[in-house]
Design a protein around this motif. Structure first.
Motif, mmCIF file in Angstrom:
data_model
loop_
_atom_site.group_PDB
_atom_site.id
_atom_site.type_symbol
_atom_site.label_atom_id
_atom_site.label_comp_id
_atom_site.label_asym_id
_atom_site.label_seq_id
_atom_site.Cartn_x
_atom_site.Cartn_y
_atom_site.Cartn_z
ATOM 1 N N PHE A 103 0.833 -1.202 0.000
ATOM 2 C CA PHE A 103 0.000 0.000 0.000
ATOM 3 C C PHE A 103 0.870 1.256 0.000
ATOM 4 C CE2 PHE A 103 -2.034 3.400 2.461
ATOM 5 C CZ PHE A 103 -3.195 3.596 1.717
ATOM 6 N N GLY A 104 1.922 1.265 0.805
ATOM 7 C CA GLY A 104 2.805 2.428 0.874
ATOM 8 C C GLY A 104 3.520 2.686 -0.441
ATOM 9 N N ILE A 105 3.994 1.616 -1.080
ATOM 10 C CA ILE A 105 4.695 1.767 -2.355
ATOM 11 C C ILE A 105 3.774 2.335 -3.425
ATOM 12 C CG2 ILE A 105 5.789 0.495 -4.245
ATOM 13 C CD1 ILE A 105 6.939 -1.411 -2.122
ATOM 14 N N VAL A 106 2.574 1.772 -3.523
ATOM 15 C CA VAL A 106 1.642 2.173 -4.577
ATOM 16 C C VAL A 106 1.054 3.557 -4.319
ATOM 17 C CG1 VAL A 106 -0.550 1.609 -5.704
ATOM 18 C CG2 VAL A 106 1.081 -0.214 -5.176
ATOM 19 N N CYS A 107 0.666 3.833 -3.102
ATOM 20 C CA CYS A 107 -0.085 5.060 -2.798
ATOM 21 C C CYS A 107 0.787 6.237 -2.382
ATOM 22 C CB CYS A 107 -1.115 4.770 -1.697
ATOM 23 S SG CYS A 107 -2.372 3.574 -2.173
ATOM 24 N N PHE A 108 2.038 5.972 -1.993
ATOM 25 C CA PHE A 108 2.890 7.063 -1.537
ATOM 26 C C PHE A 108 4.175 7.186 -2.366
ATOM 27 C CE2 PHE A 108 0.280 6.100 2.182
ATOM 28 C CZ PHE A 108 -0.161 7.368 2.528
ATOM 29 N N LEU A 109 4.922 6.071 -2.503
ATOM 30 C CA LEU A 109 6.205 6.157 -3.199
ATOM 31 C C LEU A 109 6.032 6.526 -4.667
ATOM 32 C CD1 LEU A 109 9.269 5.798 -3.279
ATOM 33 C CD2 LEU A 109 8.887 3.384 -3.824
ATOM 34 N N PHE A 110 5.198 5.786 -5.402
ATOM 35 C CA PHE A 110 5.046 6.047 -6.835
ATOM 36 C C PHE A 110 4.521 7.455 -7.126
ATOM 37 C CE2 PHE A 110 4.603 1.246 -7.900
ATOM 38 C CZ PHE A 110 5.978 1.119 -7.842
ATOM 39 N N PRO A 111 3.470 7.933 -6.439
ATOM 40 C CA PRO A 111 3.023 9.309 -6.684
ATOM 41 C C PRO A 111 4.095 10.346 -6.343
ATOM 42 C CG PRO A 111 1.300 8.066 -5.579
ATOM 43 C CD PRO A 111 2.531 7.208 -5.544
ATOM 44 N N PHE A 112 4.845 10.099 -5.263
ATOM 45 C CA PHE A 112 5.893 11.036 -4.867
ATOM 46 C C PHE A 112 6.978 11.109 -5.931
ATOM 47 C CE2 PHE A 112 9.907 11.708 -2.378
ATOM 48 C CZ PHE A 112 9.699 13.046 -2.116
ATOM 49 N N VAL A 113 7.423 9.953 -6.409
ATOM 50 C CA VAL A 113 8.451 9.911 -7.458
ATOM 51 C C VAL A 113 7.956 10.629 -8.712
ATOM 52 C CG1 VAL A 113 9.654 8.372 -9.059
ATOM 53 C CG2 VAL A 113 9.603 7.834 -6.616
ATOM 54 N N TYR A 114 6.721 10.370 -9.098
ATOM 55 C CA TYR A 114 6.158 10.994 -10.302
ATOM 56 C C TYR A 114 6.119 12.511 -10.170
ATOM 57 C CZ TYR A 114 2.626 12.656 -13.562
ATOM 58 O OH TYR A 114 1.960 13.379 -14.520
#
Length: 218
Positions: free
Chosen positions: A96-107
């Motif tokens: 959940f953290g990777i999909v909802c936080f890491l990926f949007p942050f990187v983008y």
């Protein structure tokens, strides 16, 4: 999933290679910093260019090493709550953290920084300090570092999904058995660098270990 795991291993290999290359930037930063200090104290000479090189090297170490740190499970995790759950639940929380936080942050970081990189490239933006360096290379480190971080995040996501399916071992288990200083010293020895440089790194390692012990006692 087998194909995805192979893809994840390729990403891991890329992060490992970039991380091991970034290890040498630590040595470069130490030598530049020591050289600057010696020249300034001995000859009363200073250069903004060499000072900015130190900052560039630090930025490169931090940004290019982020994916490597994630691969080695070295990022700080606050598991006061999740540590009480089962391993499968912990893995689901990380997904959940990777999909909802890491990926949007990187983008978002790449999207916002990329125009600045292009602008600095086209205008040839220079540092405002006298004798300073051109700016676009250090700007470009930001999207490059976050792209690597995003790719490693994708690898971690794949491995966690595979773990839930019983197709791979626990991806949260750190395979790192040596400190960054020990790995740097080992790399230096492999490449037969001068003994004086090895001794400098070992002395820095002992100093850091001593400060850590003092901090623990405090």
């Amino acid at each position: 999933m087998k194909f995805l795991l192979q893809f994840a291993r390729l990403i891991d290999a890329l992060s490992e290679a970039v991380g091991r290359a970034a290890i040498w930037l630590v040595l470069a930063a130490v030598l530049v910093s020591a050289g600057n200090a010696i020249v300034r104290k001995t000859f009363d000479i200073s250069s903004n260019a060499w000072l900015e090189i130190q900052w560039y090297l630090f930025a490169a170490i931090f940004l290019l090493g982020a994916a490597f740190t994630m691969l080695r499970q070295g990022h700080v995790k606050i598991d006061v709550i999740s540590g009480r759950f089962s391993k499968r639940t912990q893995i689901k929380i990380e997904i959940f953290g990777i999909v909802c936080f890491l990926f949007p942050f990187v983008y978002q970081v790449i999207r916002l920084v990329w125009p600045l990189v292009v602008q600095a490239w086209t205008t040839g933006e220079m540092s405002e300090n006298a004798g300073g360096l051109i700016r676009w290379p250090v700007y470009a480190l930001i999207p490059a570092g976050f792209l690597l971080l995003g790719l490693q995040g994708l690898s971690e996501l794949i491995k966690r999904i595979a773990f839930l399916q019983g197709l791979c071992p626990d991806p949260t288990h750190s395979a790192q058995t040596k400190t960054a200083e020990e790995e740097l010293a080992e790399e230096i020895r492999k490449h037969q660098v001068a003994d004086e440089v090895v001794e400098m790194v070992e002395a820095a390692e002992e100093q850091i270990a001593g400060e850590s012990r003092k901090g623990g006692l405090g």
